[in-house]
Design a protein around this motif. Structure first.
Motif, PDB file in Angstrom:
ATOM      1  N   LYS A 119      25.733  36.982  33.963  1.00 27.18           N
ATOM      2  CA  LYS A 119      25.883  35.837  34.949  1.00 27.18           C
ATOM      3  C   LYS A 119      27.321  35.333  35.108  1.00 27.18           C
ATOM      4  N   ASP A 120      28.018  35.399  33.999  1.00 24.45           N
ATOM      5  CA  ASP A 120      29.137  34.593  33.970  1.00 24.45           C
ATOM      6  C   ASP A 120      30.248  35.466  32.798  1.00 24.45           C
ATOM      7  N   PHE A 121      31.572  35.456  33.402  1.00 24.43           N
ATOM      8  CA  PHE A 121      32.624  35.824  32.620  1.00 24.43           C
ATOM      9  C   PHE A 121      33.522  34.812  32.280  1.00 24.43           C
ATOM     10  N   PRO A 122      33.481  34.034  31.400  1.00 27.53           N
ATOM     11  CA  PRO A 122      34.360  32.865  31.196  1.00 27.53           C
ATOM     12  C   PRO A 122      35.656  33.112  30.805  1.00 27.53           C
ATOM     13  N   TRP A 123      35.737  34.090  30.188  1.00 30.51           N
ATOM     14  CA  TRP A 123      37.254  34.544  29.804  1.00 30.51           C
ATOM     15  C   TRP A 123      38.081  35.349  30.871  1.00 30.51           C
ATOM     16  N   ALA A 124      37.568  35.446  31.925  1.00 29.49           N
ATOM     17  CA  ALA A 124      38.197  36.564  33.099  1.00 29.49           C
ATOM     18  C   ALA A 124      38.531  35.625  34.243  1.00 29.49           C
ATOM     19  N   ASP A 125      39.930  35.742  34.594  1.00 24.29           N
ATOM     20  CA  ASP A 125      40.576  35.119  35.668  1.00 24.29           C
ATOM     21  C   ASP A 125      41.398  36.232  36.395  1.00 24.29           C
ATOM     22  N   PHE A 126      41.177  36.381  37.608  1.00 23.70           N
ATOM     23  CA  PHE A 126      41.957  37.439  38.641  1.00 23.70           C
ATOM     24  C   PHE A 126      42.058  36.958  39.944  1.00 23.70           C
ATOM     25  N   GLN A 127      43.623  36.422  40.028  1.00 26.09           N
ATOM     26  CA  GLN A 127      43.817  35.722  41.115  1.00 26.09           C
ATOM     27  C   GLN A 127      44.239  36.628  42.516  1.00 26.09           C
ATOM     28  N   HIS A 128      43.254  37.361  42.639  1.00 24.90           N
ATOM     29  CA  HIS A 128      43.728  38.486  43.655  1.00 24.90           C
ATOM     30  C   HIS A 128      42.795  38.802  44.713  1.00 24.90           C
ATOM     31  N   THR A 129      43.405  39.387  45.961  1.00 19.71           N
ATOM     32  CA  THR A 129      42.366  39.781  46.812  1.00 19.71           C
ATOM     33  C   THR A 129      41.919  41.371  46.720  1.00 19.71           C
ATOM     34  N   VAL A 130      40.710  41.515  46.577  1.00 19.18           N
ATOM     35  CA  VAL A 130      40.360  42.793  46.121  1.00 19.18           C
ATOM     36  C   VAL A 130      39.350  43.421  46.997  1.00 19.18           C
ATOM     37  N   ALA A 131      39.374  44.624  47.224  1.00 18.34           N
ATOM     38  CA  ALA A 131      38.552  45.624  47.913  1.00 18.34           C
ATOM     39  C   ALA A 131      37.881  46.187  46.952  1.00 18.34           C
ATOM     40  N   GLN A 164      31.515  36.698  39.916  1.00 19.02           N
ATOM     41  CA  GLN A 164      31.378  35.896  38.772  1.00 19.02           C
ATOM     42  C   GLN A 164      32.715  35.417  38.013  1.00 19.02           C
ATOM     43  N   VAL A 165      33.676  36.225  38.677  1.00 19.85           N
ATOM     44  CA  VAL A 165      35.117  36.176  38.061  1.00 19.85           C
ATOM     45  C   VAL A 165      36.180  35.384  38.662  1.00 19.85           C
ATOM     46  N   SER A 166      36.489  34.248  38.074  1.00 20.78           N
ATOM     47  CA  SER A 166      37.522  33.172  38.620  1.00 20.78           C
ATOM     48  C   SER A 166      38.363  33.961  39.356  1.00 20.78           C
ATOM     49  N   GLY A 167      38.826  33.483  40.731  1.00 21.62           N
ATOM     50  CA  GLY A 167      39.934  33.682  41.177  1.00 21.62           C
ATOM     51  C   GLY A 167      39.698  34.876  42.405  1.00 21.62           C
ATOM     52  N   LYS A 236      47.418  48.408  44.380  1.00 21.66           N
ATOM     53  CA  LYS A 236      47.032  48.640  42.963  1.00 21.66           C
ATOM     54  C   LYS A 236      45.724  48.844  42.670  1.00 21.66           C
ATOM     55  N   PHE A 237      45.432  49.674  41.644  1.00 23.80           N
ATOM     56  CA  PHE A 237      43.789  50.355  41.587  1.00 23.80           C
ATOM     57  C   PHE A 237      43.641  50.026  40.176  1.00 23.80           C
ATOM     58  N   VAL A 238      42.671  49.427  39.872  1.00 24.75           N
ATOM     59  CA  VAL A 238      41.989  48.908  38.503  1.00 24.75           C
ATOM     60  C   VAL A 238      40.455  49.184  38.423  1.00 24.75           C
ATOM     61  N   HIS A 239      40.028  49.710  37.416  1.00 24.46           N
ATOM     62  CA  HIS A 239      38.651  49.720  36.920  1.00 24.46           C
ATOM     63  C   HIS A 239      38.005  48.209  36.801  1.00 24.46           C
ATOM     64  N   ILE A 240      36.579  48.364  37.182  1.00 20.10           N
ATOM     65  CA  ILE A 240      35.907  46.924  37.261  1.00 20.10           C
ATOM     66  C   ILE A 240      36.052  46.192  35.552  1.00 20.10           C
ATOM     67  N   ALA A 241      35.860  47.239  34.660  1.00 19.29           N
ATOM     68  CA  ALA A 241      35.836  46.863  33.450  1.00 19.29           C
ATOM     69  C   ALA A 241      37.104  46.122  32.896  1.00 19.29           C
ATOM     70  N   GLN A 242      38.173  46.374  33.462  1.00 25.85           N
ATOM     71  CA  GLN A 242      39.710  45.648  33.299  1.00 25.85           C
ATOM     72  C   GLN A 242      39.536  44.485  33.898  1.00 25.85           C
ATOM     73  N   VAL A 243      38.891  44.150  35.011  1.00 29.14           N
ATOM     74  CA  VAL A 243      38.732  42.735  35.643  1.00 29.14           C
ATOM     75  C   VAL A 243      37.892  41.951  34.992  1.00 29.14           C
ATOM     76  N   LEU A 244      36.775  42.546  34.420  1.00 32.99           N
ATOM     77  CA  LEU A 244      35.668  41.551  33.843  1.00 32.99           C
ATOM     78  C   LEU A 244      36.100  41.327  32.540  1.00 32.99           C
ATOM     79  N   ASN A 245      36.741  41.978  31.992  1.00 33.38           N
ATOM     80  CA  ASN A 245      37.263  41.827  30.401  1.00 33.38           C
ATOM     81  C   ASN A 245      38.719  41.000  30.629  1.00 33.38           C
ATOM     82  N   ASN A 246      39.338  40.740  31.527  1.00 35.84           N
ATOM     83  CA  ASN A 246      40.481  40.179  31.686  1.00 35.84           C
ATOM     84  C   ASN A 246      41.571  41.077  30.974  1.00 35.84           C
ATOM     85  N   GLY A 247      41.636  42.584  31.363  1.00 37.07           N
ATOM     86  CA  GLY A 247      42.422  43.423  30.840  1.00 37.07           C
ATOM     87  C   GLY A 247      41.960  44.442  29.747  1.00 37.07           C
ATOM     88  N   PRO A 248      42.821  45.182  28.939  1.00 37.51           N
ATOM     89  CA  PRO A 248      44.177  45.429  29.565  1.00 37.51           C
ATOM     90  C   PRO A 248      44.479  46.106  30.905  1.00 37.51           C
TER      91      PRO A 248
END
Length: 249
Positions: A119-131, A164-167, A236-248
């Motif tokens: 229910k929470d990914f406290p290390w993740a921050d992704f300040q973007h508009t996503v589809a 659950q991801v900030s931003g 830009k196109f990214v996998h959900i694992a990259q967002v939830l993990n905060n990279g790479p």
């Protein structure tokens, strides 16, 4: 919990950061991860074309890698590949070991949402508009989101996790459930139709001023990214694992 990590061949070859993000994310979530190092292809491309003869080798190799069943699940960050293993990996004899491998295989979003119930990914921050793009295999094969043509109650496990991801600001496009046109070998055999479907997707994202497209399926994003680059789009196109993990990234 102990899992084996199933990294599809195209992710290993083209998008290794997705595999790294998946491994790091699972470990952050307290999961012990084993990575079989002789993985190749699960056999999906051949099987989709009805080529059972050549599916045998890849499916056999897949099961050789995961035949040590001393783990709870086989987790893969790709809906279409997981769907193949679970529902269509039948070119080889269905021994007890093969049956258990197929039963234990699960897609990453399903695993985090339904098994770990994170229910929470406290290390993740992704300040973007996503589809969000859930692939046809993920929606209709694995049921990670409601199937609009069934008129069933709305749910979207990918969306639940991203919320659950900030931003993160999630923008709903006009036709989110529509196929992007990739379809594996379909994009080769019917390239004109495939390209037009992808162009429609990119236009829908652009209309809604999306910055990033996030998906559990990098194969669909590969197709859409290619079209976006040809159109000189800034998407830009990214996998959900990259967002939830905060990279790479």
């Amino acid at each position: 919990m102990k899992v084996a990590l199933f990294i599809p061949c195209y992710i290993d070859l083209i998008y290794p950061n997705v595999g790294i993000a998946t491994l790091e994310l699972l470990e952050k979530l307290g999961v012990e991860v084993i990575v079989p190092l002789q993985q190749t292809c699960c056999g999906q491309p051949m099987a989709n074309e009805g080529d059972q003869k050549h599916s045998v080798r890849t499916e056999t190799q897949f099961c050789e890698n995961f035949k040590d069943l001393d783990f709870d699940y086989i987790v893969g960050p790709a809906g279409s590949c997981v769907k193949h293993v679970k529902f269509h990996m039948d070119a080889i004899p269905q021994t007890d070991t093969v049956t258990q491998i197929r039963h234990k295989t699960i897609e990453l979003v399903e695993f985090i949402h339904d098994v770990l119930k994170v229910k929470d990914f406290p290390w993740a921050d992704f300040q973007h508009t996503v589809a969000i793009h859930n692939s046809c295999s993920s929606i209709r094969g694995l049921h990670v989101a409601s199937r609009f043509e069934w008129q069933e109650p709305y749910f979207n496990k990918t969306e639940d996790l991203l919320k659950q991801v900030s931003g993160v600001k999630i923008e709903t496009i006009d036709r989110p459930e529509e196929c992007c046109g990739f379809g594996g070998t379909f994009c080769v055999t019917d390239e004109a139709v495939s390209a037009k479907m992808g162009q429609d997707k990119v236009a829908d994202y652009t209309k809604h001023e999306v910055e990033y497209v996030v998906s559990p399926d990098m194969s669909c994003l590969m197709h859409q990214e290619g079209i976006a680059k040809r159109e000189k789009s800034n998407l830009k196109f990214v996998h959900i694992a990259q967002v939830l993990n905060n990279g790479p990234f």
